[in-house]
Design a protein around this motif. Structure first.
Motif, PDB file in Angstrom:
ATOM      1  N   GLN A 126       0.897  -1.328   0.104  1.00 23.23           N
ATOM      2  CA  GLN A 126      -0.057  -0.067  -0.061  1.00 23.23           C
ATOM      3  C   GLN A 126       0.814   1.247   0.064  1.00 23.23           C
ATOM      4  O   GLN A 126       1.971   1.236   0.766  1.00 23.23           O
ATOM      5  CB  GLN A 126      -0.865  -0.097   1.352  1.00 23.23           C
ATOM      6  N   ASP A 127       0.485   2.221  -1.070  1.00 22.22           N
ATOM      7  CA  ASP A 127       1.260   3.492  -0.906  1.00 22.22           C
ATOM      8  C   ASP A 127       0.497   4.621  -0.193  1.00 22.22           C
ATOM      9  O   ASP A 127      -0.673   4.797  -0.452  1.00 22.22           O
ATOM     10  CB  ASP A 127       1.330   3.834  -2.382  1.00 22.22           C
ATOM     11  N   ASP A 128       0.990   5.121   1.070  1.00 24.24           N
ATOM     12  CA  ASP A 128       0.442   6.111   1.710  1.00 24.24           C
ATOM     13  C   ASP A 128       0.403   7.516   1.141  1.00 24.24           C
ATOM     14  O   ASP A 128       0.051   8.302   1.764  1.00 24.24           O
ATOM     15  CB  ASP A 128       0.913   6.157   3.184  1.00 24.24           C
ATOM     16  N   GLY A 129       1.346   7.760  -0.052  1.00 28.59           N
ATOM     17  CA  GLY A 129       1.313   8.752  -0.485  1.00 28.59           C
ATOM     18  C   GLY A 129       2.384   9.915  -0.125  1.00 28.59           C
ATOM     19  O   GLY A 129       2.780  10.994  -0.719  1.00 28.59           O
ATOM     20  N   CYS A 130       3.192   9.443   1.023  1.00 28.86           N
ATOM     21  CA  CYS A 130       4.412  10.066   1.592  1.00 28.86           C
ATOM     22  C   CYS A 130       5.428   9.257   1.514  1.00 28.86           C
ATOM     23  O   CYS A 130       6.285   9.448   2.342  1.00 28.86           O
ATOM     24  CB  CYS A 130       3.867  10.411   2.993  1.00 28.86           C
ATOM     25  N   GLY A 131       5.409   8.351   0.598  1.00 29.33           N
ATOM     26  CA  GLY A 131       6.805   7.567   0.740  1.00 29.33           C
ATOM     27  C   GLY A 131       6.941   6.399   1.633  1.00 29.33           C
ATOM     28  O   GLY A 131       8.043   6.068   1.566  1.00 29.33           O
ATOM     29  N   ASN A 132       5.897   6.159   2.112  1.00 28.54           N
ATOM     30  CA  ASN A 132       6.035   5.053   3.043  1.00 28.54           C
ATOM     31  C   ASN A 132       7.213   5.004   4.054  1.00 28.54           C
ATOM     32  O   ASN A 132       7.773   4.127   4.369  1.00 28.54           O
ATOM     33  CB  ASN A 132       6.145   3.470   2.296  1.00 28.54           C
ATOM     34  N   LEU A 133       7.371   6.031   4.532  1.00 27.53           N
ATOM     35  CA  LEU A 133       8.583   6.510   5.523  1.00 27.53           C
ATOM     36  C   LEU A 133       8.409   5.772   6.888  1.00 27.53           C
ATOM     37  O   LEU A 133       9.097   5.501   7.339  1.00 27.53           O
ATOM     38  CB  LEU A 133       8.906   7.852   5.799  1.00 27.53           C
ATOM     39  N   LEU A 134       6.748   5.540   7.117  1.00 30.92           N
ATOM     40  CA  LEU A 134       6.618   5.285   8.587  1.00 30.92           C
ATOM     41  C   LEU A 134       5.695   3.851   8.331  1.00 30.92           C
ATOM     42  O   LEU A 134       4.805   3.852   7.550  1.00 30.92           O
ATOM     43  CB  LEU A 134       5.675   6.004   9.092  1.00 30.92           C
ATOM     44  N   THR A 135       5.963   2.629   9.154  1.00 33.51           N
ATOM     45  CA  THR A 135       5.073   1.780   9.139  1.00 33.51           C
ATOM     46  C   THR A 135       3.608   2.261   9.857  1.00 33.51           C
ATOM     47  O   THR A 135       3.736   3.077  10.578  1.00 33.51           O
ATOM     48  CB  THR A 135       5.658   0.749   9.936  1.00 33.51           C
ATOM     49  N   SER A 136       2.638   1.475   9.642  1.00 32.46           N
ATOM     50  CA  SER A 136       1.534   1.725  10.473  1.00 32.46           C
ATOM     51  C   SER A 136       1.501   1.701  11.802  1.00 32.46           C
ATOM     52  O   SER A 136       0.882   2.626  12.622  1.00 32.46           O
ATOM     53  CB  SER A 136       0.206   0.518  10.075  1.00 32.46           C
TER      54      SER A 136
END
Length: 164
Positions: free
Chosen positions: A90-100
């Motif tokens: 899943q792409d969060d739109g912010c580069g996936n810098l943080l995990t959920s």
């Protein structure tokens, strides 16, 4: 008399054992590379063919059903390069810098971290007291509610992600 005859035929039809209609001939086909295919139409000439038992026994029929034999399992050949292949993410739109979980922990601790979205910041700190925009970038301004409280600013990039 005729009614008794019909009743006897009906009773005989109900008591007559019916063949298991759920059974089917299923073939297990194994090719030279070890790929397995199941089919009802038989295997190709270059494949090994095995007849599979495909009956679905009714529950509590009294027939023992063998479980899988773990000793027969074979391990699949692993990739020799050791390369990890990601099938979907899943792409969060912010580069996936943080995990959920990192995102959740930051929101609970009322922290702002790089890679959070505007919605994440509002979940963490609440609605901003003031919003300013400059060159397509937004900045949220927060002011402490107590007298003489400090202020805080959060800057977002063009995609709406926290930048630091």
């Amino acid at each position: 008399m005729r009614g008794q005859h019909v009743a006897a035929l009906l009773a005989a039809a109900l008591l007559y054992p019916i063949a298991d209609s759920s059974a089917a001939s299923v073939f297990r086909c194994v090719d030279a590379d070890g790929h397995i295919t199941f089919t009802r139409h038989g295997c190709n000439d270059d494949q090994q063919q095995h007849l599979q038992d495909a009956r679905n026994h009714t529950p509590s029929s009294g027939k023992p059903i063998p479980l899988a034999d773990p000793g027969r399992r074979t391990t699949a050949a692993s990739a020799s390069s050791g390369e990890v292949v990601i099938v979907g993410q899943q792409d969060d739109g912010c580069g996936n810098l943080l995990t959920s979980s990192e995102r959740r922990q930051a929101i609970i601790r009322k922290e702002v971290r790089r890679g959070m979205s505007r919605t994440d910041v509002e979940s963490s700190l609440g609605k901003p007291d003031r919003v300013t925009s400059s060159n397509g970038q937004q900045r949220y301004h927060y002011r402490e509610k107590r007298k003489g409280g400090s202020s805080r600013q959060v800057s977002f990039d063009e995609a709406g992600c926290v930048k630091k």
